[in-house]
Design a protein around this motif. Sequence first.
Motif, PDB file in Angstrom:
ATOM      1  N   PRO A 134       0.839  -1.203   0.000  1.00 19.51           N
ATOM      2  CA  PRO A 134       0.000   0.000   0.000  1.00 19.51           C
ATOM      3  C   PRO A 134       0.874   1.253   0.000  1.00 19.51           C
ATOM      4  N   MET A 135       0.319   2.340  -0.456  1.00 13.45           N
ATOM      5  CA  MET A 135       0.993   3.628  -0.344  1.00 13.45           C
ATOM      6  C   MET A 135       0.584   4.244   0.994  1.00 13.45           C
ATOM      7  N   ILE A 136       1.512   4.362   1.912  1.00 12.33           N
ATOM      8  CA  ILE A 136       1.206   4.856   3.258  1.00 12.33           C
ATOM      9  C   ILE A 136       1.385   6.368   3.301  1.00 12.33           C
ATOM     10  N   VAL A 137       0.350   7.063   3.779  1.00 11.20           N
ATOM     11  CA  VAL A 137       0.361   8.528   3.860  1.00 11.20           C
ATOM     12  C   VAL A 137      -0.214   8.956   5.207  1.00 11.20           C
ATOM     13  N   PRO A 138       0.096  10.175   5.654  1.00 14.27           N
ATOM     14  CA  PRO A 138      -0.461  10.651   6.920  1.00 14.27           C
ATOM     15  C   PRO A 138      -1.892  11.172   6.749  1.00 14.27           C
ATOM     16  N   ALA A 139      -2.774  10.807   7.664  1.00 17.57           N
ATOM     17  CA  ALA A 139      -4.136  11.340   7.656  1.00 17.57           C
ATOM     18  C   ALA A 139      -4.132  12.716   8.301  1.00 17.57           C
ATOM     19  N   GLY A 140      -4.963  13.618   7.776  1.00 13.14           N
ATOM     20  CA  GLY A 140      -5.050  14.957   8.338  1.00 13.14           C
ATOM     21  C   GLY A 140      -3.940  15.884   7.908  1.00 13.14           C
ATOM     22  N   LYS A 141      -3.045  15.413   7.046  1.00  6.02           N
ATOM     23  CA  LYS A 141      -1.958  16.239   6.529  1.00  6.02           C
ATOM     24  C   LYS A 141      -1.850  16.044   5.026  1.00  6.02           C
ATOM     25  N   ALA A 142      -1.291  17.043   4.361  1.00  7.77           N
ATOM     26  CA  ALA A 142      -1.238  17.020   2.901  1.00  7.77           C
ATOM     27  C   ALA A 142      -0.103  16.147   2.397  1.00  7.77           C
ATOM     28  N   THR A 143      -0.395  15.387   1.359  1.00 10.95           N
ATOM     29  CA  THR A 143       0.593  14.562   0.670  1.00 10.95           C
ATOM     30  C   THR A 143       0.654  14.997  -0.784  1.00 10.95           C
ATOM     31  N   LYS A 144       1.859  15.129  -1.303  1.00 13.19           N
ATOM     32  CA  LYS A 144       2.059  15.516  -2.704  1.00 13.19           C
ATOM     33  C   LYS A 144       2.697  14.357  -3.457  1.00 13.19           C
ATOM     34  N   LEU A 145       2.121  14.014  -4.599  1.00 10.05           N
ATOM     35  CA  LEU A 145       2.686  12.993  -5.470  1.00 10.05           C
ATOM     36  C   LEU A 145       3.285  13.653  -6.700  1.00 10.05           C
ATOM     37  N   ILE A 146       4.451  13.190  -7.094  1.00  9.20           N
ATOM     38  CA  ILE A 146       5.086  13.621  -8.341  1.00  9.20           C
ATOM     39  C   ILE A 146       5.075  12.419  -9.268  1.00  9.20           C
ATOM     40  N   LEU A 147       4.345  12.534 -10.369  1.00  6.51           N
ATOM     41  CA  LEU A 147       4.082  11.374 -11.215  1.00  6.51           C
ATOM     42  C   LEU A 147       4.808  11.447 -12.548  1.00  6.51           C
ATOM     43  N   THR A 148       5.207  10.277 -13.037  1.00  2.90           N
ATOM     44  CA  THR A 148       5.713  10.137 -14.398  1.00  2.90           C
ATOM     45  C   THR A 148       5.435   8.709 -14.849  1.00  2.90           C
ATOM     46  N   SER A 149       5.767   8.428 -16.103  1.00  3.64           N
ATOM     47  CA  SER A 149       5.518   7.090 -16.650  1.00  3.64           C
ATOM     48  C   SER A 149       6.734   6.623 -17.440  1.00  3.64           C
ATOM     49  N   LYS A 150       6.948   5.312 -17.436  1.00  4.57           N
ATOM     50  CA  LYS A 150       8.056   4.738 -18.182  1.00  4.57           C
ATOM     51  C   LYS A 150       7.689   4.384 -19.617  1.00  4.57           C
ATOM     52  N   ASP A 151       6.377   4.246 -19.893  1.00  2.00           N
ATOM     53  CA  ASP A 151       6.007   3.739 -21.214  1.00  2.00           C
ATOM     54  C   ASP A 151       4.893   4.539 -21.884  1.00  2.00           C
ATOM     55  N   VAL A 152       3.655   4.338 -21.438  1.00  2.00           N
ATOM     56  CA  VAL A 152       2.509   5.016 -22.046  1.00  2.00           C
ATOM     57  C   VAL A 152       1.849   5.916 -21.002  1.00  2.00           C
ATOM     58  N   ILE A 153       0.821   6.644 -21.411  1.00  2.76           N
ATOM     59  CA  ILE A 153       0.110   7.505 -20.470  1.00  2.76           C
ATOM     60  C   ILE A 153      -0.745   6.647 -19.541  1.00  2.76           C
TER      61      ILE A 153
END
Length: 320
Positions: A134-153
Amino acid sequence: MSWSSLIPATSFMPIQATEIAKEVDLLYAFLIIASLVSFVILIGGMTWFLIKFKRTSLDQKSAYITHNNFAEFLWSFIPLIIMMGIFYWGMVIFEKLRTPPEDIAAEIHVTAEQWAWTYRYANGKEFYSSANDPMIVPAGKATKLILTSKDVIHSFYVPAFRTKQDAVPGKLTQLWFEPKQPGEYIVFCTEYCGTKHSGMMIKIKAVPSEEYAAWYHAEKKGEDSPADLGKTLFAQKACASCHSVDGSRIVGPTMKGLFGSGRKFADGSQSKADENYLRESILVSSAKIVEGYPPAMPVFQGQLSDEDVANLIEYIKSIK
């Protein structure tokens, strides 16, 4: 993968796991109600006119009716005001969805590929959807994801958060969220990416912030953090010969405080030094020349991997 621990929906919509989900649902409800009212007025009026003005004999002629400027103005102006209101309302919500707050508690690099997600934390540890992590994140606080891809969209969509962002090859995109309470929330890929697209699901596990902090610091780190690897690469490529890290001016702009600052270029245009600007400047340095500096930096496109570029960006971001 078992999804039995996921928080179930309580209505025809997924749960509202973030504050902004309430705003999205309110706009959605308004659109449904407004559409229903418009439908009743249009179809109801048409039906009433069909009945009231039905011709009762073959020689019956309709009375000559001229146009009414005031009526024509109203049925054009009122919908215009409603549509502009909807546009502004949607624009405000979209801006909130796309603009992360300053106080980000967790920043995670997410890489998509057929047909899995990899998420990498700032301490260098990586987790994989293929391993049911699972992707573990804090509740009640902001999480930022930086996304990219290796192949297709691909597209990272969390129904409970009402937020979605594409992961695009050769580009960095971002998404943020702040779960209101601990729980597990499903993530879908909503951009068709091949035969196993429908199975490209992961769980976001939101835990109390204290538990997240304890897990993050107790979790065994990778060999090096992305910033550490970027610092090593910065030295290997002799970047310090042109870019200082202490604010002093040499051949090129200093790296100190660069991330998030405003940039003014030789052609008069301006930009913010975000992840995409840094990526472009590393790979194709001539794309945007900072005002007052010569175009002296070599081109690194084809010489650095996506992971190398991401590590360099993380190092630059750490130079405050």
